[in-house]
Design an enzyme around this catalytic site. Structure first.
Site, short mmCIF file in Angstrom:
data_model
loop_
_atom_site.label_atom_id
_atom_site.label_comp_id
_atom_site.label_asym_id
_atom_site.label_seq_id
_atom_site.Cartn_x
_atom_site.Cartn_y
_atom_site.Cartn_z
N GLU A 50 0.61 -1.33 0.06
CA GLU A 50 0.03 -0.14 -0.02
C GLU A 50 0.89 1.13 0.04
OE1 GLU A 50 -2.36 -3.27 1.59
OE2 GLU A 50 -0.45 -2.46 2.04
N HIS A 113 -11.37 -8.45 12.63
CA HIS A 113 -10.01 -8.63 12.31
C HIS A 113 -9.76 -7.47 11.36
CE1 HIS A 113 -11.93 -9.50 8.39
NE2 HIS A 113 -10.92 -9.36 8.01
N HIS A 114 -8.27 -6.83 11.35
CA HIS A 114 -7.83 -5.82 11.15
C HIS A 114 -8.19 -4.43 11.88
CE1 HIS A 114 -6.41 -8.00 7.52
NE2 HIS A 114 -7.26 -7.59 6.61
N GLY A 404 10.39 14.09 1.60
CA GLY A 404 12.14 13.57 1.48
C GLY A 404 12.05 12.16 1.97
N ASP A 431 21.00 3.20 -4.41
CA ASP A 431 20.85 2.02 -4.01
C ASP A 431 20.02 2.03 -2.76
OD1 ASP A 431 23.01 3.11 -2.69
OD2 ASP A 431 24.35 1.25 -3.15
N GLY A 460 25.60 2.54 -0.37
CA GLY A 460 25.12 3.03 0.94
C GLY A 460 24.45 4.47 1.04
N GLU A 464 23.31 10.62 3.99
CA GLU A 464 23.88 10.65 5.78
C GLU A 464 25.18 10.39 6.01
OE1 GLU A 464 20.95 11.08 6.90
OE2 GLU A 464 19.48 9.95 5.35
#
Length: 555
Positions: A50, A113-114, A404, A431, A460, A464
């Protein structure tokens, strides 16, 4: 006319121009899926989860003007909510439909349920209330009025809306109007004339006019009228990075990106010293403002919002921005454009054996982008590398500058490619981001869509690394055999796959991808510790902002 609740909702979606509904089947929405299957002009696009459906709908809506997702109650809709919140942040109109438990079960508080098994069926409504501009639970009594109310809000506000469709009501018959859905979009005549008179008064005294474009220029249909105003009055304009490509970046009147103190001198001076600045509802974040260093002239700034205009400190409610711009353009005199000097060539020459670097890659990619392309750039290295590049006229540039959320762009290109299959779609994704939503590559292949996907393999999270932890393991990702994935997802698929680690290899694969007429998947090998120059500055500045003078970056 007599119709069913589900059929009426689908008719209204088609009237918004929606031709595809993204989502995942679940027992509470299967009855509505049956109705989609029988509807003319609508196709359900099953995604792998989703969240990806929401991202795909976001990309679809940016080209199509509206989109829809279908989830099941609780587990499904909460999986999508990150993408819905992103659409809210980026002002993207999205209709979020969830197949809910039977109406009788919700009204009587049955434990199902759910759910959290506590009988509270307002919890999901409350979750979505935070990220949507209108919400409803459809019943036989309210289906017509509530459907129209939330869809009108979606189009007027250019943000997501939320509809609960109980599983036992979609086939119930109701009386519904034959008339198409009408989105009110007219200005109050007196307020429009007053705003126009004020605008013309400022214009008559202006010596340094300028425009400042943000994303709402695109969302509220202002791009076309602003192009006409620029062409007629020869007003110079700057774009915020959140509005890259909305207006032509090759026009001599384009000043560059306005980013507060980080702006190029032409853009900074024109915006900050203007005595007549039209701004399309700019929203300044730390990323697009040079850490809140923007400075707009308050007495001379015209703020164009959806249905509100502010001129200096005076507000004009009920004035549709498009109406005001069109009326203003009619009244201003035409200025003859001077012949533009030829744009200097970049002098880019391939160095055949040189390894790919960020500094050399992005100028070469800019030369590969053609007029009319749709460019989808992942947050981080791709977006930061592409933002300084001048795009050809007619290019649509898509990224999640404000929200972002990494991984957004792979499902988004599924949406953009379905929204307009005649255009070429170029995706640039790292990646790390790719690994978050990689499953949707299988849907793109299954539907035989043909984007060109550039996978930046730098092992990587580069953005960051430049903020904190340059060589720490938490910024590493597994080094997959990426070019084998298309064959895994579509063993009999027709696609082009290649890798490039040098400039000559890149030249070769660009030519092959452009000529292939197929989905192209190109893995680019880059040094893990290389980055665009802008990112090298952005990372340390972000660390200082996030962690303060006693943060770990000081060590």
């Amino acid at each position: 006319m007599k119709t069913t609740i589900g059929a009426f909702l689908l008719k209204r979606l088609r009237q918004l121009g929606i031709r595809h509904v993204f989502g995942v089947p679940g027992d509470y929405n299967l009855q509505f899926l049956e109705q989609i299957k029988e509807a003319d002009g609508l196709e359900f696009i099953g995604t792998c989860n989703e969240l990806n459906a929401a991202y795909a709908a976001d990309g679809y809506a940016r080209l199509n003007g509206a989109a829809a997702i279908l989830t099941t109650y609780g587990v499904g809709e909460l999986s999508a909510i990150c993408g819905v919140a992103g659409a809210a942040a980026e002002h993207v109109p999205m209709v979020c439909i969830t197949g809910a438990p039977p109406l009788r079960a919700m009204e009587q508080g049955w434990l199902l349920h759910h759910t959290l098994a506590e009988g509270n069926y307002d919890d999901m409504l409350n979750c979505y209330r935070q990220f949507t501009v209108a919400q409803t639970r459809l019943t036989p009594l309210n289906a017509v009025t509530e459907t129209d109310r939330v869809l009108i809000a979606c189009q007027q506000e250019k943000r997501p809306v939320y509809i609960q469709l109980p599983s036992d009501v979609s086939y119930l018959t109701i009386d519904a109007p034959d008339e198409p859905l009408v989105i009110p979009s007219h200005s109050d005549p007196e307020r429009l004339e007053a705003a126009l008179a004020h605008l013309l008064e400022l214009w008559s005294e202006a010596r340094r006019p300028a425009l400042l474009i943000d994303m709402d220029a695109d969302r509220f249909g202002l791009a076309g009228p602003l192009r006409q105003l620029v062409a007629k009055a020869q007003i110079p304009y700057a774009s915020m990075t959140t509005a890259k490509g909305v207006l032509d970046e090759t026009d001599p009147l384009w000043l560059g990106h306005y980013i507060g103190r980080s702006s190029p001198p032409r853009a900074k001076e024109a915006v900050e010293t203007s005595d007549f600045l039209i701004a399309t509802a700019p929203r300044f974040t730390e990323a697009n403002s040079g850490h809140f260093s923007q400075s707009l002239p308050p007495a001379h700034t015209v703020q164009l919002g959806g249905r509100r205009t502010a001129i200096g400190g005076e507000f004009y409610e009920g004035v549709v921005a498009r109406d005001l711009v069109e009326a203003f353009t009619e009244r201003v005199g035409r200025v003859e454009a001077e012949a533009a000097p030829p744009r200097p060539q970049d002098g880019w020459i391939v160095e055949p054996s040189a390894a790919l670097t960020q500094a050399r890659l992005w100028p070469r990619i800019a030369r590969f982008i053609a007029p009319g392309d749709v460019v989808i750039a992942e947050s981080g290295t791709s977006n930061i590398g592409l933002t300084p590049q001048v795009l050809p006229a007619g290019t649509t540039y898509i990224t999640a500058n404000i929200w972002g959320s990494i991984g957004y762009t792979l499902p988004a290109v599924l949406g953009t490619a379905l929204a307009d299959e005649k255009r070429r779609h170029l995706l640039f994704i790292g990646d790390g981001s790719f690994q978050l939503t990689v499953q949707e590559l299988s849907t793109i292949l299954r539907l035989r869509l043909k984007p060109i996907i550039f996978l930046l393999n730098n092992r990587g999270y580069t953005i960051e690394r430049f903020i904190l932890g340059m060589k720490d393991a938490y910024n590493d990702v597994a080094n997959w055999r990426y070019t084998e994935l298309p064959g895994v997802f579509a063993p009999e698929g027709d696609f082009f796959v290649a890798q490039a680690g040098t400039e000559q290899e890149l030249e070769t694969v660009l030519q092959q991808a452009a000529a292939s007429g197929k989905l192209s998947f190109i893995e680019l090998h880059l040094d893990p510790f290389d980055a665009p120059d802008t990112l090298k500055k952005f990372g340390p500045a972000t660390a200082e902002f996030d962690y303060g003078p006693r943060g770990p970056q000081r060590a």
